[in-house]
Design a protein around this motif. Sequence first.
Motif, PDB file in Angstrom:
ATOM      1  N   CYS A 281      44.883  58.967 105.705  1.00  0.00           N
ATOM      2  CA  CYS A 281      45.879  58.685 106.482  1.00  0.00           C
ATOM      3  C   CYS A 281      46.984  58.332 105.365  1.00  0.00           C
ATOM      4  O   CYS A 281      47.095  58.018 104.215  1.00  0.00           O
ATOM      5  CB  CYS A 281      45.659  57.569 107.384  1.00  0.00           C
ATOM      6  N   ALA A 282      48.357  58.314 105.978  1.00  0.00           N
ATOM      7  CA  ALA A 282      49.807  58.110 105.326  1.00  0.00           C
ATOM      8  C   ALA A 282      49.914  56.633 105.657  1.00  0.00           C
ATOM      9  O   ALA A 282      50.134  56.333 106.803  1.00  0.00           O
ATOM     10  CB  ALA A 282      50.585  59.036 105.450  1.00  0.00           C
ATOM     11  N   GLY A 283      50.402  56.104 104.679  1.00  0.00           N
ATOM     12  CA  GLY A 283      51.008  54.522 104.919  1.00  0.00           C
ATOM     13  C   GLY A 283      51.846  54.085 103.794  1.00  0.00           C
ATOM     14  O   GLY A 283      52.333  54.673 102.814  1.00  0.00           O
ATOM     15  N   ASP A 284      51.967  52.616 103.734  1.00  0.00           N
ATOM     16  CA  ASP A 284      52.735  52.001 102.871  1.00  0.00           C
ATOM     17  C   ASP A 284      51.945  51.979 101.306  1.00  0.00           C
ATOM     18  O   ASP A 284      50.623  51.794 101.593  1.00  0.00           O
ATOM     19  CB  ASP A 284      52.917  50.518 103.162  1.00  0.00           C
TER      20      ASP A 284
ATOM     21  N   SER B  80      52.251  56.625 100.911  1.00  0.00           N
ATOM     22  CA  SER B  80      51.068  56.882 100.035  1.00  0.00           C
ATOM     23  C   SER B  80      50.116  57.432 100.815  1.00  0.00           C
ATOM     24  O   SER B  80      49.948  57.500 102.286  1.00  0.00           O
ATOM     25  CB  SER B  80      50.804  55.828  99.403  1.00  0.00           C
ATOM     26  N   VAL B  81      48.952  58.001 100.288  1.00  0.00           N
ATOM     27  CA  VAL B  81      47.940  58.450 101.039  1.00  0.00           C
ATOM     28  C   VAL B  81      46.719  57.377 100.781  1.00  0.00           C
ATOM     29  O   VAL B  81      46.262  56.958  99.559  1.00  0.00           O
ATOM     30  CB  VAL B  81      47.299  59.689 100.396  1.00  0.00           C
ATOM     31  N   PHE B  82      46.240  56.975 101.866  1.00  0.00           N
ATOM     32  CA  PHE B  82      45.192  56.071 101.837  1.00  0.00           C
ATOM     33  C   PHE B  82      43.860  56.481 102.468  1.00  0.00           C
ATOM     34  O   PHE B  82      43.771  57.414 103.120  1.00  0.00           O
ATOM     35  CB  PHE B  82      45.315  54.966 103.132  1.00  0.00           C
ATOM     36  N   LEU B  83      42.744  56.004 101.924  1.00  0.00           N
ATOM     37  CA  LEU B  83      41.138  56.432 102.518  1.00  0.00           C
ATOM     38  C   LEU B  83      40.732  55.237 103.335  1.00  0.00           C
ATOM     39  O   LEU B  83      40.836  54.049 102.884  1.00  0.00           O
ATOM     40  CB  LEU B  83      40.431  56.268 101.163  1.00  0.00           C
TER      41      LEU B  83
END
Length: 813
Positions: free
Chosen positions: A661-664, A673-676
């Motif tokens: 997903c995208a987030g802070d 940023s892109v998160f796992l």
Amino acid sequence: MKKRFSKAVLICLAGVLLISSFELFSQCRQKISREELQNKIISNSKSFPYLENASLPIPFNASIEPSRPFYKNIALQNNKNEAIPQPESLCDNGYYWMGGPTWTADTDGNAIVWGAGGNLYFADANDPTHPIEMWWGDIPLRVRIHNGIALFFCYFYTYAFDVSVPLSPAWLSYGPGYSQGFWDAYSSPDDSYWILTDWAFYGGLTIWDPSTLNYKWGPLPNPQGGSYFDLFIDDQKDVVIAGDYSSGLLDFYDISNLACSSPVLIGQISDNNAGLVYYDYPYLYSSYEPWQYYNQWIYGGSEEGYCAVSVIFLLDTLNPDNNFFIKEYTANYDVVSMKNSPNGFIVGYLQNRAVEWAPQFDYLINGCFINNKASSLTYDCAYQGSTGVAACSAGGARFFNSFFTETSHFITGEYAYDVVPWGDYLFVPSGKAGVAIIDNSDPSWPRTLSFLEIDTSVIPEVKFIAVSQNGERLYLSDGTDKVWFANISNKTNPFIISYSYYWSTLSSGNVSKLITYGNRLLIASESGEIDLLDISNPNLMIQLSSINYGESVVDMEVFELASYPGTSFLAVTTNANFYIFDFSSNFFSEVGFLENFGNYFIAISGNVAYLKNSTFIQPVLFEGSFPSFYLTIDGTTPLNIGYSWGPPDFIKKYDDTKLVCAGDDTNYGGYPSVFLIDIGTDPLAPQLLPYEQPGVLPFDLLSGLSVKDGLIYYATDYFGTGALTIEPDYDLPFATSSLVVTPQNPDIPSHSPNPNYWLTGNANLSITVRDNASAITKVRFKYNNRTIRTLTNQTPAGQDGVYSFIWDTTLWT
């Protein structure tokens, strides 16, 4: 004469990306003090880490390195046969396709160079459509070739390349760019120094020494307290002619002895058009607006359709008092560049026109309209030898011959709205440029295969796309109430089948998403309507059914459930609620509903939906049985992911155990940023993986996110696309290690604790890590957050592990 816009406006808005609001322009017309000016720039900018808490002048910080070029020489990859330990993390391995609009171009008759998106391009003038493409990660704003050296003035930094052999550009040096307080950069007559104009300091000149990576002189004050934008350098007399836009003056400086003394002011000419400056003995030209006024990354001024240009007779630039004003020429277009050409001088106009003029604008030698089908603009232009080039934003680099007939072009795109994988290809809806088709058969080497170009008088831009199941048709929309389709069966030669379009009842709202599923196409609109179309006939789109709840559709996702084979489900979030529909029989039947969950994005895994907004991810459990599911958040634990620069707040399923997903990114003050996300441990309580990770920082603002074959693809507005992999978390914790970097070049000192600094010249680095954390047996070496090498050490537990290798920085491996 046009009314002069306030100089203070340009400066106070210089740090803001892509500002074109006339309302904001009107609010800033009053003069402000220099201290207020600086504060306004800092408060308005999201991209100025060097200006925070800075005092004038701002020192250049060579320890904050510019982005290295991303040649197609990909870093060594890990051995995929090794057992993969936990935890896993996202890894940016440097897989990029860098798109973006073309902002600047120049030629000296031998080389043609241009800048587009975050890329630099180098071509032979005899074959401009086969350039060397350099993935750079900085916005080229202006480029000039001088004595075989191309000087790229970019958003973050300025770079110099030897282009005497066009297809073998040699990097020479770098210096400060726009974000560090400067309007532009120019080479001195002998190329020993760079001369910069500034907006953040005193409005005067700054002399940069590229051999020492430091200021030679300045920043120097402007003698009348104004500000220089554009310059012209008379190589014959070693004189700088600086246009003081705010004061209406052309200032002349002697720069014949920069090694020992700063520029010496030798005279002035009063001229109300002191914006863009050009001198060709014995005539001096100055046009009303500087090029910075029109550039979208600096100011983004609007078209005005005419421009005043002063023509001044000047025999000797060392004696500016001996001048004679000849006339004021009124151009019928906005002037963005004036440069030397074989028979006179060439003028580039914003409205896609290039004209070669005789001296004094006495008569037009030759001219043409460039890229006249694209609703884009021309920002730079040059003509030497028998080849011309124009930088036409979404239209790319356009090339023309001595007859001023356009011969070819090279498009890199515009705004990347998404990235859609299909088979061995990536499709990128690229605004006014059309759709980029990328050969992704080798994911470590994505390359532009072709561009589906559009007639922007019919299709203004492409925002949304969907690929048919067999990969032969592409459905596209400009975000209004229209959907077109194209033949992409031959990926190297795509074409619009017809400029007629599907309209139906979508006239009540704009398209917000397209999805293909089997032989069906789903079209969602902002008005709340969802249309289901039969696309089994490749040349027709036939509506089967539609539904409209009167709520704007935010996201939708097609999915299946193993317990109900043959049933097609559609998850939909609107601005108010969350719905599940069965559309197996080509009609919409509501089978699930959860109110007060609006403005979320959706990922489905098993019988759980994950709804994401800018603050958190909320698991939603499907309970009950088909045909009536009960959607509940009871027993679930939402994951607070922090404020994101959204919408859109992307979330996608990676596999049954992970989401992306995208987030802070908290390390970058909220930069997206892109998160796992781990959903395998407890599907109803998602967690960051690995815990407390900051995420991976893409090049710029996220505009799309997709998953295919183990790779995570992201789109970033003006920078094209990138890909991420999931790999073991081998990053060495500095708290339990020591790192020593020893350059082989003795001119570069050893550096500790990490190699985050810019390397001058062709330097090899000997990098050694000594680690006393026995649990770690593998180390990933990173530069600019990109893996350059992964090493394994078989040191027995309890003993220090030593990891060393030689890194040839010129090859980026």
